[in-house]
Design a protein around this motif. Structure first.
Motif, PDB file in Angstrom:
ATOM      1  N   UNK A 166       1.825  32.370 -53.591  1.00  0.00           N
ATOM      2  CA  UNK A 166       1.975  31.005 -53.064  1.00  0.00           C
ATOM      3  C   UNK A 166       0.869  30.756 -52.038  1.00  0.00           C
ATOM      4  N   UNK A 167       0.193  29.621 -52.174  1.00  0.00           N
ATOM      5  CA  UNK A 167      -0.847  29.220 -51.227  1.00  0.00           C
ATOM      6  C   UNK A 167      -0.366  27.963 -50.517  1.00  0.00           C
ATOM      7  N   UNK A 168      -0.233  28.050 -49.197  1.00  0.00           N
ATOM      8  CA  UNK A 168       0.178  26.890 -48.396  1.00  0.00           C
ATOM      9  C   UNK A 168      -1.016  26.362 -47.617  1.00  0.00           C
ATOM     10  N   UNK A 169      -1.136  25.046 -47.585  1.00  0.00           N
ATOM     11  CA  UNK A 169      -2.241  24.392 -46.900  1.00  0.00           C
ATOM     12  C   UNK A 169      -1.669  23.352 -45.947  1.00  0.00           C
ATOM     13  N   UNK A 170      -2.114  23.392 -44.689  1.00  0.00           N
ATOM     14  CA  UNK A 170      -1.669  22.392 -43.722  1.00  0.00           C
ATOM     15  C   UNK A 170      -2.880  21.742 -43.073  1.00  0.00           C
ATOM     16  N   UNK A 171      -2.880  20.398 -43.051  1.00  0.00           N
ATOM     17  CA  UNK A 171      -3.954  19.613 -42.463  1.00  0.00           C
ATOM     18  C   UNK A 171      -3.554  19.202 -41.050  1.00  0.00           C
ATOM     19  N   UNK A 172      -4.133  19.846 -40.046  1.00  0.00           N
ATOM     20  CA  UNK A 172      -3.844  19.506 -38.650  1.00  0.00           C
ATOM     21  C   UNK A 172      -4.839  18.507 -38.072  1.00  0.00           C
ATOM     22  N   UNK A 173      -5.668  17.916 -38.921  1.00  0.00           N
ATOM     23  CA  UNK A 173      -6.639  16.941 -38.464  1.00  0.00           C
ATOM     24  C   UNK A 173      -6.009  15.546 -38.409  1.00  0.00           C
ATOM     25  N   UNK A 174      -6.731  14.610 -37.846  1.00  0.00           N
ATOM     26  CA  UNK A 174      -6.210  13.253 -37.687  1.00  0.00           C
ATOM     27  C   UNK A 174      -6.641  12.331 -38.815  1.00  0.00           C
ATOM     28  N   UNK A 175      -7.326  12.864 -39.821  1.00  0.00           N
ATOM     29  CA  UNK A 175      -7.740  12.057 -40.959  1.00  0.00           C
ATOM     30  C   UNK A 175      -7.527  12.847 -42.246  1.00  0.00           C
ATOM     31  N   UNK A 176      -7.364  12.137 -43.359  1.00  0.00           N
ATOM     32  CA  UNK A 176      -7.167  12.836 -44.641  1.00  0.00           C
ATOM     33  C   UNK A 176      -8.413  13.621 -45.033  1.00  0.00           C
ATOM     34  N   UNK A 177      -8.203  14.630 -45.851  1.00  0.00           N
ATOM     35  CA  UNK A 177      -9.318  15.487 -46.260  1.00  0.00           C
ATOM     36  C   UNK A 177      -9.297  15.675 -47.769  1.00  0.00           C
ATOM     37  N   UNK A 178     -10.488  15.911 -48.338  1.00  0.00           N
ATOM     38  CA  UNK A 178     -10.611  16.358 -49.728  1.00  0.00           C
ATOM     39  C   UNK A 178     -10.811  17.866 -49.711  1.00  0.00           C
ATOM     40  N   UNK A 179     -10.007  18.571 -50.491  1.00  0.00           N
ATOM     41  CA  UNK A 179      -9.993  20.025 -50.402  1.00  0.00           C
ATOM     42  C   UNK A 179     -10.009  20.650 -51.792  1.00  0.00           C
ATOM     43  N   UNK A 180     -10.804  21.723 -51.917  1.00  0.00           N
ATOM     44  CA  UNK A 180     -10.827  22.536 -53.139  1.00  0.00           C
ATOM     45  C   UNK A 180     -10.357  23.938 -52.773  1.00  0.00           C
TER      46      UNK A 180
ATOM     47  N   UNK B  88      -3.104  13.559 -43.041  1.00  0.00           N
ATOM     48  CA  UNK B  88      -2.990  14.215 -41.732  1.00  0.00           C
ATOM     49  C   UNK B  88      -1.574  14.738 -41.487  1.00  0.00           C
ATOM     50  N   UNK B  89      -1.510  15.903 -40.826  1.00  0.00           N
ATOM     51  CA  UNK B  89      -0.243  16.536 -40.427  1.00  0.00           C
ATOM     52  C   UNK B  89       0.676  16.792 -41.620  1.00  0.00           C
ATOM     53  N   UNK B  90       0.110  16.959 -42.797  1.00  0.00           N
ATOM     54  CA  UNK B  90       0.895  17.230 -43.995  1.00  0.00           C
ATOM     55  C   UNK B  90       0.616  18.646 -44.483  1.00  0.00           C
ATOM     56  N   UNK B  91       1.600  19.181 -45.230  1.00  0.00           N
ATOM     57  CA  UNK B  91       1.473  20.516 -45.787  1.00  0.00           C
ATOM     58  C   UNK B  91       1.739  20.465 -47.281  1.00  0.00           C
ATOM     59  N   UNK B  92       1.013  21.287 -48.019  1.00  0.00           N
ATOM     60  CA  UNK B  92       1.174  21.347 -49.470  1.00  0.00           C
ATOM     61  C   UNK B  92       1.164  22.805 -49.897  1.00  0.00           C
ATOM     62  N   UNK B  93       1.981  23.105 -50.930  1.00  0.00           N
ATOM     63  CA  UNK B  93       2.041  24.461 -51.453  1.00  0.00           C
ATOM     64  C   UNK B  93       1.753  24.467 -52.940  1.00  0.00           C
TER      65      UNK B  93
ATOM     66  N   UNK C 230     -16.896  26.697 -40.556  1.00  0.00           N
ATOM     67  CA  UNK C 230     -15.444  26.804 -40.635  1.00  0.00           C
ATOM     68  C   UNK C 230     -14.768  25.693 -39.838  1.00  0.00           C
ATOM     69  N   UNK C 231     -13.616  25.259 -40.319  1.00  0.00           N
ATOM     70  CA  UNK C 231     -12.809  24.272 -39.608  1.00  0.00           C
ATOM     71  C   UNK C 231     -11.428  24.879 -39.390  1.00  0.00           C
ATOM     72  N   UNK C 232     -11.143  25.237 -38.136  1.00  0.00           N
ATOM     73  CA  UNK C 232      -9.883  25.898 -37.811  1.00  0.00           C
ATOM     74  C   UNK C 232      -8.696  24.940 -37.794  1.00  0.00           C
ATOM     75  N   UNK C 233      -8.949  23.647 -37.926  1.00  0.00           N
ATOM     76  CA  UNK C 233      -7.858  22.672 -37.921  1.00  0.00           C
ATOM     77  C   UNK C 233      -7.178  22.541 -39.278  1.00  0.00           C
ATOM     78  N   UNK C 234      -7.659  23.269 -40.261  1.00  0.00           N
ATOM     79  CA  UNK C 234      -7.002  23.313 -41.568  1.00  0.00           C
ATOM     80  C   UNK C 234      -6.583  24.756 -41.799  1.00  0.00           C
ATOM     81  N   UNK C 235      -5.297  24.965 -42.004  1.00  0.00           N
ATOM     82  CA  UNK C 235      -4.743  26.309 -42.095  1.00  0.00           C
ATOM     83  C   UNK C 235      -4.320  26.588 -43.532  1.00  0.00           C
ATOM     84  N   UNK C 236      -4.838  27.662 -44.080  1.00  0.00           N
ATOM     85  CA  UNK C 236      -4.489  28.081 -45.439  1.00  0.00           C
ATOM     86  C   UNK C 236      -3.945  29.504 -45.379  1.00  0.00           C
ATOM     87  N   UNK C 237      -2.835  29.713 -46.056  1.00  0.00           N
ATOM     88  CA  UNK C 237      -2.206  31.040 -46.077  1.00  0.00           C
ATOM     89  C   UNK C 237      -1.825  31.398 -47.498  1.00  0.00           C
ATOM     90  N   UNK C 238      -2.220  32.580 -47.932  1.00  0.00           N
ATOM     91  CA  UNK C 238      -1.912  33.087 -49.274  1.00  0.00           C
ATOM     92  C   UNK C 238      -0.864  34.187 -49.142  1.00  0.00           C
TER      93      UNK C 238
END
Length: 626
Positions: free
Chosen positions: A549-563, A603-608, A518-526
């Motif tokens: 609605x599913x919101x995703x926030x990347x709290x890491x310092x680098x971009x991520x690929x996410x499914x 990094x530091x971006x959120x998407x819904x 698990x990576x707690x630096x990426x927050x997902x909420x449904x």
């Protein structure tokens, strides 16, 4: 004259018998090399002696009692001939149990006496309760008693029953403590018993020589109760760097011999595995009935070593699913939990034979792994004193405890050694250059064989409907060149220990997928959007609308690929209709109803993302729509 001849013959026979006795010689040998397989080990002993003229017996003593007689080989150097090689068990030189083991057995007997005493006291108190209840009924029926007498009787019963209940509670606490001590003694006894064998083994080599000769012998044989299994340390600095993989061998042996300062070789072969080619039988179709294990704790189903994955459903005695039940492969750290419907799926590590299923308030089950499909029924845990559960302990493995029903023995610290790798026809061998010692105590010694930098494609995955956490996965191509075996891995990400996962190359294709935790630096909420969720009635039907609605926030310092995965419900009844209203940016699998969003998040971006659906069904019925 006849008497003289008889005396001469007797004297001659005595001389021959004396020569026969002196012709037996015990040779001192030392274990020089051990080739440890996944199951079993090949031992090489060497020693030197002198051979007298005539026929002699050279006796190799102190050999493991778990020797395979067919595997014995003797090589001899010298001017003599080897006539025969015989193996036998020496019951006259039994290896006695250690004093510590006898002491533990005595402690267990004393502790059991204390437990029995407490149970007897409990029985006395329960009988007294019954007697008081009967007396109370008699007093209540006696109308001739005065009010003050009734009050005194009631006060006496209340006071005495209170005392009895307090005593029973105290007994329960004492017995629980005694059972905890018994569990510790059982574990200690199990460790000590590994060192206690019933007899030693001997190999007798008969040789014939014309003269006194120096002789060198090399004895090799195969023993049980030894082997090794692989584990891995997977370390990821960050997702821009490759995986650092440490390949470790966990070596154990309780063969009855100490291996001191030997040359150690680890082989991926398994000599105990059947080497005969299979014959493909005729395939007859039959209706499949999954294995179902009822409430009876007996397990009559035979262990099937070919099962590498088990799935099934856990229910209670009424057939209702048990959510979040713990399913653990005994003797390993492989484990999982059941979902909301009581379903589970778990990979089976090599050489594991039993799964343990436990849940709060229910009796634990231990079952042999006999089928790929195992449905299990569980019953409520009794609170009676006679059914106090004694905690059991396994005899191998690591430190993590999933279910509380077992713990694993402590491993020795890994020792960095010089290791050379050889490829054989059907296996790999790892030669440990430094002399190594493994004692006959059953403890696991960890050898770090090699460390590799493995390029990987990192990808994050989340299914927020069932698990809000985001999991990091690594995809490794060209993994065949790594010569990996199935084993458990310890996961470290950004310097933090994340837990354990299984590496199973047997189920991989061209890409090996590894879960890195698990990576707690990426927050997902449904979230269910209530203002868009409503119900409508249409004749004899009603329509439920659901919007998520599913919101995703990347709290890491680098971009991520996410499914991200979610799902639409699927109808199995003609009177129930599902309308997939919206699933923007998601890939839809119409057969399963699964939705899949593939995205890159800075990094530091959120998407819904959103998805909506409606379900029409008879208004007198109920459906679970979230």
């Amino acid at each position: 004259m006849k008497v003289t001849i008889t005396k001469l013959l007797l004297a001659f026979n005595c001389i021959l018998f004396t020569q026969y006795i002196t012709a037996q010689k015990t040779i001192d040998t030392k274990i020089e090399k051990a080739t440890v397989f996944l199951n079993g080990a090949q031992i090489n002993r060497a020693g030197k002696t002198t051979v007298n003229p005539g026929t002699s017996e050279i006796i190799f003593k102190g050999i493991s009692p778990y020797i395979n007689k067919q595997s014995i080989q003797v090589k001899a150097e010298g001017n003599f001939t080897v006539l025969s090689v015989v193996h036998k068990i020496n019951y006259l030189e039994e290896q006695t149990k250690q004093n510590e083991l006898l002491k533990v057995e005595e402690q267990k007997e004393n502790l059991q006496d204390k437990i029995n005493l407490q149970k007897d006291l409990m029985s006395i108190y329960v009988n007294e309760e019954t007697l008081l209840s009967k007396n109370q009924a008699i007093v209540a029926q006696n109308t001739g008693l005065k009010t003050i007498d009734l009050k005194e009787a009631a006060d006496f019963h209340r006071q005495r029953l209170t005392e009895l209940k307090l005593k029973e509670t105290e007994i329960n606490k004492i017995v629980k403590k005694y059972y905890e001590e018994m569990g510790k003694l059982n574990k200690q006894q199990q460790e000590l018993s590994k060192q206690a064998t019933t007899a030693t083994s001997e190999v007798v080599v008969t040789v014939q020589s014309k003269e006194t000769s120096n002789a060198g012998f090399t004895l090799s044989y195969f023993v049980d109760k030894a082997g090794w299994y692989p584990t891995y340390d997977l370390r990821v600095t960050d997702i821009s760097h490759p995986i650092t993989m440490a390949y470790k061998a966990n070596v154990y042996q309780s063969s009855g011999e100490d291996w001191k300062d030997i040359k150690l070789t680890l082989s991926t072969a398994n000599p105990k595995q059947n080497g005969e080619k299979p014959n493909l039988p005729t395939w007859y179709l039959h209706y499949f009935t999954p294995q179902f294990y009822g409430l009876n704790n007996s397990n009559s189903n035979a262990y099937n070593p070919n099962v590498r994955e088990v799935s099934g459903r856990v229910t209670n005695q009424n057939g209702q699913p048990i959510s979040y039940a713990s399913v653990v492969v005994k003797g390993t750290n492989a484990g999982t939990t059941t979902d909301a419907g009581g379903n589970f799926r778990i990979s089976i590590p090599y050489n594991a034979s039993t799964i343990v299923i436990s849940a709060v308030g229910l009796q634990s089950r231990e079952l042999f792994i006999s089928s790929n499909q195992m449905n299990v029924a569980m019953q409520e845990n009794s609170k009676s004193l006679d059914e106090v559960v004694v905690i059991g302990y396994s005899s191998s493995g690591g430190d993590r405890d999933f279910s509380g029903s077992y713990s694993k023995q402590k491993k020795e610290a890994s020792i960095p050694l010089t290791v050379s790798e050889r490829q054989n026809t059907t296996s790999f061998s790892y030669d440990i250059e430094t002399p190594y010692t493994i004692l006959n105590d059953g403890k696991t010694s960890t050898v770090e064989m090699k460390t590799m930098e493995v390029p990987a494609l990192y990808e994050y995955y989340c299914a927020p409907k069932i698990e809000p956490d985001v999991f990091l996965t690594a995809k490794i191509t060209d993994w065949n060149d790594l010569n990996l075996l199935e084993g458990e891995s310890s996961l470290f990400f950004e310097g933090t220990y994340l837990g354990k996962a299984m590496i199973n190359p047997n189920t991989a294709t061209d890409t090996l997928n590894i879960s890195l935790g698990r990576d707690k630096n990426i927050v997902v909420k449904r979230t269910s959007i209530k203002e868009f969720s409503k119900k409508q009635f249409l004749g004899s039907n009603k329509i439920d609308y659901r919007n998520f609605e599913i919101s995703i926030r990347n709290n890491k310092k680098q971009p991520i690929n996410l499914i991200i995965e979610d799902q639409f419900p699927l109808s199995t009844m003609k009177e129930v209709e599902v309308d997939k209203l919206e699933n923007k940016e998601a890939e839809l699998d119409s057969e399963t109803g699964k939705l899949k969003w593939t995205m890159q998040l800075e990094p530091a971006k959120e998407k819904k993302v959103n998805f909506r659906y409606s379900v029409k069904y008879p208004k007198n019925n109920s459906l679970v729509l979230e």
